[in-house]
Design an enzyme around this catalytic site. Structure first.
Site, mmCIF file in Angstrom:
data_model
loop_
_atom_site.group_PDB
_atom_site.id
_atom_site.type_symbol
_atom_site.label_atom_id
_atom_site.label_comp_id
_atom_site.label_asym_id
_atom_site.label_seq_id
_atom_site.Cartn_x
_atom_site.Cartn_y
_atom_site.Cartn_z
ATOM 1 N N GLU A 255 41.051 47.081 38.516
ATOM 2 C CA GLU A 255 40.638 45.699 38.786
ATOM 3 C C GLU A 255 41.671 44.807 38.119
ATOM 4 O O GLU A 255 41.726 44.722 36.888
ATOM 5 C CB GLU A 255 39.223 45.461 38.260
ATOM 6 C CG GLU A 255 38.227 46.348 39.004
ATOM 7 C CD GLU A 255 36.764 46.115 38.656
ATOM 8 O OE1 GLU A 255 36.487 45.442 37.656
ATOM 9 O OE2 GLU A 255 35.905 46.630 39.392
ATOM 10 N N CYS A 289 39.094 36.226 36.133
ATOM 11 C CA CYS A 289 39.972 36.815 37.147
ATOM 12 C C CYS A 289 39.714 36.224 38.518
ATOM 13 O O CYS A 289 40.613 36.110 39.336
ATOM 14 C CB CYS A 289 39.778 38.327 37.173
ATOM 15 S SG CYS A 289 38.070 38.785 37.467
ATOM 16 N N GLU A 468 34.149 48.750 42.900
ATOM 17 C CA GLU A 468 33.012 49.154 42.078
ATOM 18 C C GLU A 468 31.843 48.245 42.451
ATOM 19 O O GLU A 468 32.010 47.266 43.165
ATOM 20 C CB GLU A 468 33.362 49.076 40.585
ATOM 21 C CG GLU A 468 34.475 50.074 40.223
ATOM 22 C CD GLU A 468 34.632 50.331 38.721
ATOM 23 O OE1 GLU A 468 33.620 50.313 37.996
ATOM 24 O OE2 GLU A 468 35.781 50.559 38.281
HETATM 25 P P1 NAD Z 1 46.103 43.225 29.824
HETATM 26 O O1 NAD Z 1 46.568 43.989 31.023
HETATM 27 O O2 NAD Z 1 47.119 42.616 28.945
HETATM 28 O O3 NAD Z 1 45.232 44.162 28.868
HETATM 29 C C1 NAD Z 1 44.083 44.843 29.335
HETATM 30 C C2 NAD Z 1 43.844 46.062 28.452
HETATM 31 O O4 NAD Z 1 44.890 47.010 28.664
HETATM 32 C C3 NAD Z 1 43.831 45.764 26.958
HETATM 33 O O5 NAD Z 1 42.799 46.523 26.365
HETATM 34 C C4 NAD Z 1 45.203 46.234 26.509
HETATM 35 O O6 NAD Z 1 45.266 46.609 25.158
HETATM 36 C C5 NAD Z 1 45.413 47.433 27.408
HETATM 37 N N1 NAD Z 1 46.811 47.821 27.638
HETATM 38 C C6 NAD Z 1 47.908 47.030 27.661
HETATM 39 N N2 NAD Z 1 49.006 47.758 27.933
HETATM 40 C C7 NAD Z 1 48.612 49.044 28.094
HETATM 41 C C8 NAD Z 1 49.276 50.271 28.394
HETATM 42 N N3 NAD Z 1 50.596 50.322 28.591
HETATM 43 N N4 NAD Z 1 48.539 51.393 28.484
HETATM 44 C C9 NAD Z 1 47.212 51.368 28.302
HETATM 45 N N5 NAD Z 1 46.508 50.242 27.998
HETATM 46 C C10 NAD Z 1 47.202 49.089 27.923
HETATM 47 O O7 NAD Z 1 45.079 42.148 30.385
HETATM 48 P P2 NAD Z 1 44.350 40.988 29.548
HETATM 49 O O8 NAD Z 1 45.379 39.975 29.188
HETATM 50 O O9 NAD Z 1 43.507 41.607 28.500
HETATM 51 O O10 NAD Z 1 43.344 40.373 30.645
HETATM 52 C C11 NAD Z 1 43.703 39.362 31.536
HETATM 53 C C12 NAD Z 1 44.067 39.964 32.885
HETATM 54 O O11 NAD Z 1 42.965 40.731 33.384
HETATM 55 C C13 NAD Z 1 44.352 38.943 33.955
HETATM 56 O O12 NAD Z 1 45.452 39.361 34.709
HETATM 57 C C14 NAD Z 1 43.092 38.970 34.822
HETATM 58 O O13 NAD Z 1 43.263 38.549 36.147
HETATM 59 C C15 NAD Z 1 42.717 40.409 34.748
HETATM 60 N N6 NAD Z 1 41.312 40.606 35.053
HETATM 61 C C16 NAD Z 1 40.972 41.186 36.253
HETATM 62 C C17 NAD Z 1 39.631 41.356 36.589
HETATM 63 C C18 NAD Z 1 39.215 41.968 37.900
HETATM 64 O O14 NAD Z 1 38.051 42.287 38.032
HETATM 65 N N7 NAD Z 1 40.106 42.128 38.860
HETATM 66 C C19 NAD Z 1 38.651 40.942 35.684
HETATM 67 C C20 NAD Z 1 39.036 40.355 34.480
HETATM 68 C C21 NAD Z 1 40.370 40.205 34.173
#
Ligand code: NAD
Length: 487
Positions: A255, A289, A468
């Site tokens: 997502e 999001c 989901e």
């Molecule tokens: P992010 O991708 O920076 O981090 C998400 C998670 O991934 C965190 O727990 C982070 O520690 C982990 N992570 C980062 N790099 C990783 C790696 N290389 N391997 C494994 N884990 C890793 O996202 P964010 O800044 O926490 O959230 C904002 C983003 O989430 C926005 O882009 C938003 O659009 C998206 N989002 C999408 C949905 C959806 O349902 N489509 C919902 C909410 C947020």
């Protein structure tokens, strides 16, 4: 002394063996909330081992009804400890208490109820067939858990988005290792106490804290003992996790990000379109999001819409989570504010007309160190601008006029993302026609963020892979086994 946030492994709260701790700071005033124990490879190994062992313990042989009862008990216990969860979520995110108390915490609890109901009522396929010898065979499908599920979560709706995955995963008999965002470690940890209280067996629910690369996120998603990965976060992070998942042939649910359009026709109910679109842009300080960052308004309504939308932006005052007049919290962190501000600067440099906001608001002295940002509205940028094309994840939008239905469908679809869209019109035929053409996972008509948890949820294009929600979650969290019985 600052509170410490521990990992939760095999039913116990576990410190980092390495002694590595990181700060969890308040986005409201940059004060220290807690020191978080960062999980290294050793803690991630232990969490995956605990999750694997639990699959072979009482959890593995528990009836669906008993598992569902346990999920109901989790939901009830979250509600009993509502104030603790609310306090933790508001502290980590800085969002208005009023928002977290009607959205994050109740919906977090509700996820357990909804997926307990879903798993109890779900059927599976059955086919009767003729055999070459003139006899009959029956095929029926069994749902079996996939095993150990890695749940990697973002910070914008921490409890809600984490339970949206943990609830169906454990409802289906899996065990989970959760990696909450480093920005919001608290409610996932608190949920460990709830799991113990209601008697969920040790190892079914585990939490490891840390960052992504070279930290808990990477150790977990690379782990050979993990059977499937469910991820919510940025598209770029999703791509990296998919690369890792490929080598282990792990099932993934992604997502990801969005750059969602709202389309406003001149025949809309203007009051509703303004109210709904302003929520879609400013709710949770624009960190949703599904939020809108591109608004397209039919030309006859354009000037009036822009003027009134600008007024709404100017009255959407940021404030402390407990301030009833504060309509918006801060961004999640000073780091994220730098990113959002870089787009504010870019918009200005590219000659955008700034209808409202555009910078950092003046806050009372005690909040001056927080990650506050002004709600911002622009017009006049070309569609090629990075401000119009890239996900900003802040309380801002660009408004552009359009003349025809064909034109606006093309504009809305001209993006690498495809998460959600909203259309405002009183013409229902047109609404259905456009909904069928928009390349998105969710399309709202005269609404935004209305979520029936039984419906498929996910993104098209670079906004995600898979769906989901309701039975779609069961598809991801179970392995289907066909049993063929020759009679
Ligand atoms: P992010 O991708 O920076 O981090 C998400 C998670 O991934 C965190 O727990 C982070 O520690 C982990 N992570 C980062 N790099 C990783 C790696 N290389 N391997 C494994 N884990 C890793 O996202 P964010 O800044 O926490 O959230 C904002 C983003 O989430 C926005 O882009 C938003 O659009 C998206 N989002 C999408 C949905 C959806 O349902 N489509 C919902 C909410 C947020």
């Amino acid at each position: 002394m600052a509170i410490e946030t521990l990992n939760f492994i095999g039913g116990e709260f576990v410190p980092a063996a390495s002694g590595r701790l990181f700060d969890n700071r308040s986005p409201v005033d940059n004060s220290l909330i807690s020191r978080v124990h960062e999980a290294g490879q050793a803690e991630v190994d232990a969490a995956v081992a605990a999750a694997r062992a639990a699959l072979h313990g009482p959890w593995g042989s528990m009836s669906v009804q008993n598992r569902a009862d346990m999920l109901y008990a989790v939901a009830e216990e979250i509600n009993l400890r509502f104030d603790d969860f609310l306090q933790a979520e508001v502290a980590d995110t800085g969002k208005p208490r009023s928002l977290a108390s009607h959205l994050d915490i109740p919906r977090g609890a509700a996820n357990f109820k909804v997926f307990a109901d879903t798993v109890k009522s779900a059927g599976a396929e059955f086919f009767e067939m003729s055999t070459p010898d003139g006899g009959t065979a029956l095929n029926y499908v069994l749902r079996r858990p996939k095993g150990v599920i890695a749940v990697v979560c973002p910070w914008n709706l921490p409890l809600l988005l984490m339970t949206w995955k943990v609830a169906p995963a454990i409802a289906c008999g899996n065990t989970v290792v959760v990696k909450p965002s480093e920005e919001t470690p608290s409610t996932a940890t608190l949920l460990g106490e709830v799991m113990n209280k209601v008697g969920v067996p040790a190892g079914v629910y585990n939490v490891v804290h840390g960052f992504g690369p070279d930290s808990a996120g990477e150790f977990l998603t690379k782990h050979a003992g993990v059977n499937a990965i469910t991820f919510t976060g940025e598209t770029g992070t999703g791509a990296k996790i998919l690369e890792t998942a490929a080598s282990g042939i792990k099932a993934t649910s992604m997502e990801l990000g969005g750059k969602n359009p709202s389309i406003v026709f001149a025949d809309c109910d203007l009051e509703n379109a303004l109210e709904v679109t302003s929520r879609a842009v400013f709710a949770n300080c624009g960190q949703v999001c599904l939020g809108t960052e591109r608004v397209y308004v039919e030309r006859p309504l354009f000037d009036e819409f822009v003027q009134r939308f600008g007024e709404i932006a100017r009255t959407t005052k940021p404030g402390h989570p407990d301030d009833a007049n504060g309509k918006m919290g801060p961004l999640i962190s000073l780091g994220h504010r730098e990113k959002v501000l870089s787009y504010y600067t870019r918009a200005k440099e590219e000659g955008a007309m700034i209808v409202a906001g555009g910078g950092i608001p003046v806050m009372p002295a005690e909040l001056a160190e927080g990650a506050w940002i002004e709600p911002t509205v622009w017009t006049g940028l070309p569609e090629s601008s990075a401000v119009v094309r890239e996900e900003i994840f802040g309380p801002c939008c660009h408004i552009a006029p359009f003349d025809t239905e064909e034109e606006v469908v093309a504009l809305a679809n001209d993006t690498r993302y495809g998460l959600a869209a909203a259309v405002h019109t009183r013409n229902l035929q047109r609404a259905h026609r456009i909904a069928a053409q928009l390349e998105v996972g969710t399309c709202w008509i005269n609404a935004w963020f209305l979520r029936d948890l039984r419906t498929p949820f996910g993104g098209a294009k670079m906004s995600g892979i898979g769906r989901e929600g309701g039975l779609h979650s069961l598809e991801f969290y179970t392995e289907l086994r066909n049993v063929c019985v020759k009679l």
